[in-house]
Motif scaffolding. Structure first.
Motif, PDB file in Angstrom:
ATOM      1  N   LEU A  56      -5.387 -36.377 -19.774  1.00 21.47           N
ATOM      2  CA  LEU A  56      -6.427 -35.888 -18.870  1.00 21.47           C
ATOM      3  C   LEU A  56      -6.301 -36.538 -17.496  1.00 21.47           C
ATOM      4  CD1 LEU A  56      -9.001 -34.116 -18.678  1.00 21.47           C
ATOM      5  CD2 LEU A  56     -10.286 -36.175 -19.216  1.00 21.47           C
ATOM      6  N   ARG A  57      -6.135 -37.856 -17.439  1.00 20.87           N
ATOM      7  CA  ARG A  57      -6.081 -38.572 -16.157  1.00 20.87           C
ATOM      8  C   ARG A  57      -4.717 -38.447 -15.461  1.00 20.87           C
ATOM      9  NH1 ARG A  57     -10.613 -37.854 -15.689  1.00 20.87           N
ATOM     10  NH2 ARG A  57     -12.109 -38.928 -16.963  1.00 20.87           N
ATOM     11  N   ALA A  58      -3.651 -38.784 -16.186  1.00 22.34           N
ATOM     12  CA  ALA A  58      -2.330 -38.866 -15.566  1.00 22.34           C
ATOM     13  C   ALA A  58      -1.676 -37.498 -15.391  1.00 22.34           C
ATOM     14  CB  ALA A  58      -1.419 -39.770 -16.395  1.00 22.34           C
ATOM     15  N   GLY A  59      -2.070 -36.537 -16.206  1.00 27.24           N
ATOM     16  CA  GLY A  59      -1.456 -35.218 -16.116  1.00 27.24           C
ATOM     17  C   GLY A  59      -2.350 -34.203 -15.440  1.00 27.24           C
ATOM     18  N   ILE A  60      -3.451 -33.889 -16.096  1.00 29.06           N
ATOM     19  CA  ILE A  60      -4.326 -32.814 -15.618  1.00 29.06           C
ATOM     20  C   ILE A  60      -5.024 -33.190 -14.313  1.00 29.06           C
ATOM     21  CG2 ILE A  60      -6.350 -31.425 -16.192  1.00 29.06           C
ATOM     22  CD1 ILE A  60      -5.469 -31.720 -19.171  1.00 29.06           C
ATOM     23  N   GLN A  61      -5.729 -34.333 -14.295  1.00 29.32           N
ATOM     24  CA  GLN A  61      -6.454 -34.723 -13.084  1.00 29.32           C
ATOM     25  C   GLN A  61      -5.511 -34.962 -11.914  1.00 29.32           C
ATOM     26  OE1 GLN A  61     -10.106 -37.322 -12.844  1.00 29.32           O
ATOM     27  NE2 GLN A  61      -8.569 -38.797 -12.154  1.00 29.32           N
ATOM     28  N   ALA A  62      -4.402 -35.639 -12.158  1.00 29.77           N
ATOM     29  CA  ALA A  62      -3.455 -35.929 -11.074  1.00 29.77           C
ATOM     30  C   ALA A  62      -2.913 -34.644 -10.454  1.00 29.77           C
ATOM     31  CB  ALA A  62      -2.313 -36.795 -11.589  1.00 29.77           C
ATOM     32  N   THR A  63      -2.591 -33.661 -11.294  1.00 28.67           N
ATOM     33  CA  THR A  63      -2.063 -32.397 -10.781  1.00 28.67           C
ATOM     34  C   THR A  63      -3.122 -31.640  -9.993  1.00 28.67           C
ATOM     35  OG1 THR A  63      -0.509 -32.265 -12.630  1.00 28.67           O
ATOM     36  CG2 THR A  63      -0.961 -30.218 -11.435  1.00 28.67           C
ATOM     37  N   ILE A  64      -4.327 -31.579 -10.528  1.00 27.60           N
ATOM     38  CA  ILE A  64      -5.408 -30.873  -9.826  1.00 27.60           C
ATOM     39  C   ILE A  64      -5.704 -31.542  -8.486  1.00 27.60           C
ATOM     40  CG2 ILE A  64      -7.881 -30.345  -9.860  1.00 27.60           C
ATOM     41  CD1 ILE A  64      -7.584 -29.833 -12.896  1.00 27.60           C
ATOM     42  N   ARG A  65      -5.807 -32.863  -8.479  1.00 32.50           N
ATOM     43  CA  ARG A  65      -6.151 -33.565  -7.233  1.00 32.50           C
ATOM     44  C   ARG A  65      -5.031 -33.471  -6.196  1.00 32.50           C
ATOM     45  NH1 ARG A  65      -8.574 -39.168  -7.818  1.00 32.50           N
ATOM     46  NH2 ARG A  65      -9.266 -38.656  -5.734  1.00 32.50           N
ATOM     47  N   ARG A  66      -3.797 -33.373  -6.663  1.00 31.87           N
ATOM     48  CA  ARG A  66      -2.676 -33.195  -5.727  1.00 31.87           C
ATOM     49  C   ARG A  66      -2.766 -31.831  -5.038  1.00 31.87           C
ATOM     50  NH1 ARG A  66       1.103 -34.859  -8.915  1.00 31.87           N
ATOM     51  NH2 ARG A  66       1.560 -32.844  -9.842  1.00 31.87           N
ATOM     52  N   MET A  67      -3.165 -30.814  -5.788  1.00 26.53           N
ATOM     53  CA  MET A  67      -3.266 -29.463  -5.231  1.00 26.53           C
ATOM     54  C   MET A  67      -4.591 -29.205  -4.528  1.00 26.53           C
ATOM     55  SD  MET A  67      -1.372 -27.083  -8.068  1.00 26.53           S
ATOM     56  CE  MET A  67      -1.587 -25.614  -7.070  1.00 26.53           C
ATOM     57  N   VAL A  68      -5.654 -29.912  -4.959  1.00 25.90           N
ATOM     58  CA  VAL A  68      -6.996 -29.696  -4.402  1.00 25.90           C
ATOM     59  C   VAL A  68      -7.604 -31.068  -4.109  1.00 25.90           C
ATOM     60  CG1 VAL A  68      -9.162 -28.436  -4.691  1.00 25.90           C
ATOM     61  CG2 VAL A  68      -7.161 -27.748  -6.032  1.00 25.90           C
ATOM     62  N   PRO A  69      -7.294 -31.645  -2.959  1.00 22.82           N
ATOM     63  CA  PRO A  69      -7.764 -33.000  -2.642  1.00 22.82           C
ATOM     64  C   PRO A  69      -9.282 -33.172  -2.639  1.00 22.82           C
ATOM     65  CG  PRO A  69      -6.047 -32.294  -1.105  1.00 22.82           C
ATOM     66  CD  PRO A  69      -6.417 -31.107  -1.934  1.00 22.82           C
ATOM     67  N   SER A  70     -10.027 -32.100  -2.504  1.00 27.48           N
ATOM     68  CA  SER A  70     -11.494 -32.202  -2.501  1.00 27.48           C
ATOM     69  C   SER A  70     -12.069 -32.470  -3.898  1.00 27.48           C
ATOM     70  CB  SER A  70     -12.118 -30.930  -1.924  1.00 27.48           C
ATOM     71  OG  SER A  70     -11.823 -29.812  -2.743  1.00 27.48           O
ATOM     72  N   ILE A  71     -11.254 -32.334  -4.931  1.00 28.63           N
ATOM     73  CA  ILE A  71     -11.729 -32.613  -6.285  1.00 28.63           C
ATOM     74  C   ILE A  71     -11.798 -34.123  -6.486  1.00 28.63           C
ATOM     75  CG2 ILE A  71     -11.174 -32.428  -8.752  1.00 28.63           C
ATOM     76  CD1 ILE A  71     -12.227 -29.812  -7.405  1.00 28.63           C
ATOM     77  N   ARG A  72     -12.941 -34.593  -6.955  1.00 28.42           N
ATOM     78  CA  ARG A  72     -13.155 -36.038  -7.143  1.00 28.42           C
ATOM     79  C   ARG A  72     -12.696 -36.512  -8.518  1.00 28.42           C
ATOM     80  NH1 ARG A  72     -19.035 -36.132  -6.090  1.00 28.42           N
ATOM     81  NH2 ARG A  72     -18.897 -37.698  -7.702  1.00 28.42           N
ATOM     82  N   ARG A  73     -13.019 -35.724  -9.553  1.00 27.36           N
ATOM     83  CA  ARG A  73     -12.579 -36.133 -10.886  1.00 27.36           C
ATOM     84  C   ARG A  73     -12.589 -34.925 -11.831  1.00 27.36           C
ATOM     85  NH1 ARG A  73     -17.684 -38.451 -10.934  1.00 27.36           N
ATOM     86  NH2 ARG A  73     -18.994 -37.591 -12.573  1.00 27.36           N
TER      87      ARG A  73
END
Length: 78
Positions: A56-73
């Motif tokens: 969840l943290r290293a894969g999913i969240q990292a990928t989402i935050r890389r593509m959408v910097p406005s996402i906090r968590r």
């Protein structure tokens, strides 16, 4: 024209989905809040995997935050 945040999050999930599916798991988007919180539901083997929090943290969240910097968590919901 900028894509909506939800659409970008779905695209990011599409990038991680093949790796999850290789292990008979998957992920689905539940919601994206206005304050930058994404809720996802882990499916299949991902629900019971002891490494799901790392995924969840290293894969999913990292990928989402890389593509959408406005996402906090990103949070997993049942």
């Amino acid at each position: 024209m900028t894509k909506p945040v939800k659409e970008l999050v779905l695209e990011a999930l599409g990038l991680v989905r093949p790796a999850l599916q290789q292990d008979d798991g998957d992920v689905e988007l539940v919601s994206v809040s206005d304050d930058g919180i994404v809720e996802v539901r882990l499916l299949g083997n991902c629900r019971i995997c002891p490494l799901s929090s790392m995924t969840l943290r290293a894969g999913i969240q990292a990928t989402i935050r890389r593509m959408v910097p406005s996402i906090r968590r990103v949070e997993a919901v049942p």
